[in-house]
Design a protein around this motif. Sequence first.
Motif, PDB file in Angstrom:
ATOM      1  N   ASN A 114       0.869  -1.056  -0.223  1.00  0.00           N
ATOM      2  CA  ASN A 114      -0.067  -0.009  -0.098  1.00  0.00           C
ATOM      3  C   ASN A 114       0.664   1.207  -0.150  1.00  0.00           C
ATOM      4  OD1 ASN A 114      -2.651  -0.640   0.080  1.00  0.00           O
ATOM      5  ND2 ASN A 114      -3.054  -0.019   2.024  1.00  0.00           N
ATOM      6  N   GLU A 115       0.419   2.412  -0.798  1.00  0.00           N
ATOM      7  CA  GLU A 115       1.145   3.669  -0.799  1.00  0.00           C
ATOM      8  C   GLU A 115       0.720   4.045   0.638  1.00  0.00           C
ATOM      9  OE1 GLU A 115       0.316   5.822  -4.361  1.00  0.00           O
ATOM     10  OE2 GLU A 115       1.627   4.590  -5.355  1.00  0.00           O
ATOM     11  N   PRO A 116       1.651   5.028   1.146  1.00  0.00           N
ATOM     12  CA  PRO A 116       2.823   5.503   1.105  1.00  0.00           C
ATOM     13  C   PRO A 116       3.790   4.411   1.535  1.00  0.00           C
ATOM     14  CG  PRO A 116       2.122   6.866   2.599  1.00  0.00           C
ATOM     15  CD  PRO A 116       1.013   5.711   2.414  1.00  0.00           C
ATOM     16  N   TRP A 117       3.541   3.368   2.088  1.00  0.00           N
ATOM     17  CA  TRP A 117       4.345   2.433   2.862  1.00  0.00           C
ATOM     18  C   TRP A 117       4.991   1.524   2.247  1.00  0.00           C
ATOM     19  CZ3 TRP A 117       3.950   4.521   7.637  1.00  0.00           C
ATOM     20  CH2 TRP A 117       2.955   4.993   7.755  1.00  0.00           C
ATOM     21  N   ASN A 118       4.492   1.251   0.825  1.00  0.00           N
ATOM     22  CA  ASN A 118       5.333   0.419  -0.162  1.00  0.00           C
ATOM     23  C   ASN A 118       6.858   1.036  -0.420  1.00  0.00           C
ATOM     24  OD1 ASN A 118       4.440   2.484  -1.553  1.00  0.00           O
ATOM     25  ND2 ASN A 118       4.006   1.160  -3.179  1.00  0.00           N
ATOM     26  N   ASN A 119       6.978   2.122  -0.186  1.00  0.00           N
ATOM     27  CA  ASN A 119       8.404   2.600  -0.921  1.00  0.00           C
ATOM     28  C   ASN A 119       9.614   2.464   0.144  1.00  0.00           C
ATOM     29  OD1 ASN A 119      10.090   4.093  -2.812  1.00  0.00           O
ATOM     30  ND2 ASN A 119      10.097   5.823  -1.285  1.00  0.00           N
ATOM     31  N   ASN A 120       9.301   2.260   1.806  1.00  0.00           N
ATOM     32  CA  ASN A 120      10.247   2.128   2.728  1.00  0.00           C
ATOM     33  C   ASN A 120      10.103   1.024   3.382  1.00  0.00           C
ATOM     34  OD1 ASN A 120       9.698   5.453   2.527  1.00  0.00           O
ATOM     35  ND2 ASN A 120      12.016   4.966   2.475  1.00  0.00           N
ATOM     36  N   TYR A 121       9.042   0.653   3.569  1.00  0.00           N
ATOM     37  CA  TYR A 121       8.540  -0.462   4.758  1.00  0.00           C
ATOM     38  C   TYR A 121       8.485  -2.081   3.927  1.00  0.00           C
ATOM     39  CZ  TYR A 121       7.601   2.406   8.589  1.00  0.00           C
ATOM     40  OH  TYR A 121       7.783   3.439   9.751  1.00  0.00           O
ATOM     41  N   ARG A 122       9.674  -2.357   3.741  1.00  0.00           N
ATOM     42  CA  ARG A 122      10.138  -3.595   3.140  1.00  0.00           C
ATOM     43  C   ARG A 122      10.842  -4.485   4.114  1.00  0.00           C
ATOM     44  NH1 ARG A 122       8.921  -4.342  -1.847  1.00  0.00           N
ATOM     45  NH2 ARG A 122      10.931  -5.767  -2.068  1.00  0.00           N
ATOM     46  N   MET A 123      10.556  -4.662   5.099  1.00  0.00           N
ATOM     47  CA  MET A 123      11.260  -5.383   6.416  1.00  0.00           C
ATOM     48  C   MET A 123      11.358  -6.637   5.779  1.00  0.00           C
ATOM     49  SD  MET A 123      12.484  -3.413   8.489  1.00  0.00           S
ATOM     50  CE  MET A 123      12.915  -4.473   9.634  1.00  0.00           C
ATOM     51  N   GLY A 124      10.641  -7.381   5.302  1.00  0.00           N
ATOM     52  CA  GLY A 124      10.712  -8.835   4.683  1.00  0.00           C
ATOM     53  C   GLY A 124      11.862  -9.003   3.768  1.00  0.00           C
ATOM     54  N   SER A 125      11.736  -8.173   2.713  1.00  0.00           N
ATOM     55  CA  SER A 125      13.023  -8.143   1.896  1.00  0.00           C
ATOM     56  C   SER A 125      14.409  -7.615   2.500  1.00  0.00           C
ATOM     57  CB  SER A 125      12.765  -7.339   0.484  1.00  0.00           C
ATOM     58  OG  SER A 125      11.802  -8.108  -0.135  1.00  0.00           O
ATOM     59  N   TYR A 126      14.265  -6.806   3.509  1.00  0.00           N
ATOM     60  CA  TYR A 126      15.226  -6.301   4.142  1.00  0.00           C
ATOM     61  C   TYR A 126      15.961  -7.093   5.101  1.00  0.00           C
ATOM     62  CZ  TYR A 126      18.397  -3.993   7.455  1.00  0.00           C
ATOM     63  OH  TYR A 126      19.494  -3.641   8.290  1.00  0.00           O
ATOM     64  N   LEU A 127      15.178  -7.765   5.673  1.00  0.00           N
ATOM     65  CA  LEU A 127      15.609  -9.141   6.649  1.00  0.00           C
ATOM     66  C   LEU A 127      16.235 -10.429   5.778  1.00  0.00           C
ATOM     67  CD1 LEU A 127      16.083 -10.474   9.371  1.00  0.00           C
ATOM     68  CD2 LEU A 127      13.680 -11.300   9.008  1.00  0.00           C
ATOM     69  N   ASN A 128      15.449 -10.858   4.779  1.00  0.00           N
ATOM     70  CA  ASN A 128      15.776 -12.405   4.405  1.00  0.00           C
ATOM     71  C   ASN A 128      16.379 -12.035   3.053  1.00  0.00           C
ATOM     72  OD1 ASN A 128      13.939 -13.680   6.380  1.00  0.00           O
ATOM     73  ND2 ASN A 128      12.315 -12.604   5.420  1.00  0.00           N
TER      74      ASN A 128
END
Length: 287
Positions: A114-128
């Motif tokens: 969901n915008e606007p969260w999709n630009n920064n809130y990517r903790m799944g890809s960040y972690l894994n």
Amino acid sequence: MDSLQLESSNKIFGGYQKVYSHASSELKCKMNFSIYLPPQAEGGDVKLPLLYYLSGLTCSEQNFITKSGFQRYAAEHGVIVVGPDTSPRGVKIDGDDSSWDFGVSAGFYLDATNEPWNNNYRMGSYLNVELYDLILKAFCNVVDPNRIGIMGHSMGGHGALVSTLRNPGQYKSVSAFAPICNPSACPWGVKAFSGYLGEDKSKWAEWDATELVKKYNGPPLTLLLDQGSGDKFYLEKQLLPENLVEACRSVGVPVILQLRDGYDHSYYYISTYIGEHFDFHAKILKA
């Protein structure tokens, strides 16, 4: 380790508790992570198992390393322990700090759509992906890439379970303290998933351990769930471990639920049983 900046280093139980910062491409901000290097890592001539620890709502990388006492057990077993932060920091999305259970310190270890969260809130890809690869590259002299496990608390317990089930074989062992086991069916999860993912509940199922385990077809795996019976969030039906146990049993995935009489949601509880979790992980990662 050119891209890493050492923020702190403290000797404890013969090893070193360090905190590093780096620029994250997934989250588009500076991020901290903790890493405990046990005494067995000194010299870099032996490769050790690695455990990730994911913290819960309102936490940073600091809570676990200062409150749980885990370093004693990591040193005993010769296990490296990495702890990421719980969300992007400083990206300043409107409303990101208006509640304690959504936004800052509440990334839910998922990739927002969901915008606007999709630009920064990517903790799944960040972690894994991003942090996972960074650790293997920066600490390649001491980390055994074939012996990696994951654990977490509350929102972080959800993150540990989901990361394991979504990435079969990446984590050889998994355990969780008071995890949010069925976020699609509890107030915390409904709020987070609605905000980050939208109203399409098929997207929610992709980040819900109780739904994911029903489709799990990876290597053999045992889930260790730990829950205090006096935990107010358990009593308020935020955590729902029984739902995950039922789902596991319906598809034959081994699960252990330890119900701890009278214990609450705090680090007093975690510090009491953290040694048992290190025993559990060490047995699998050293097999």
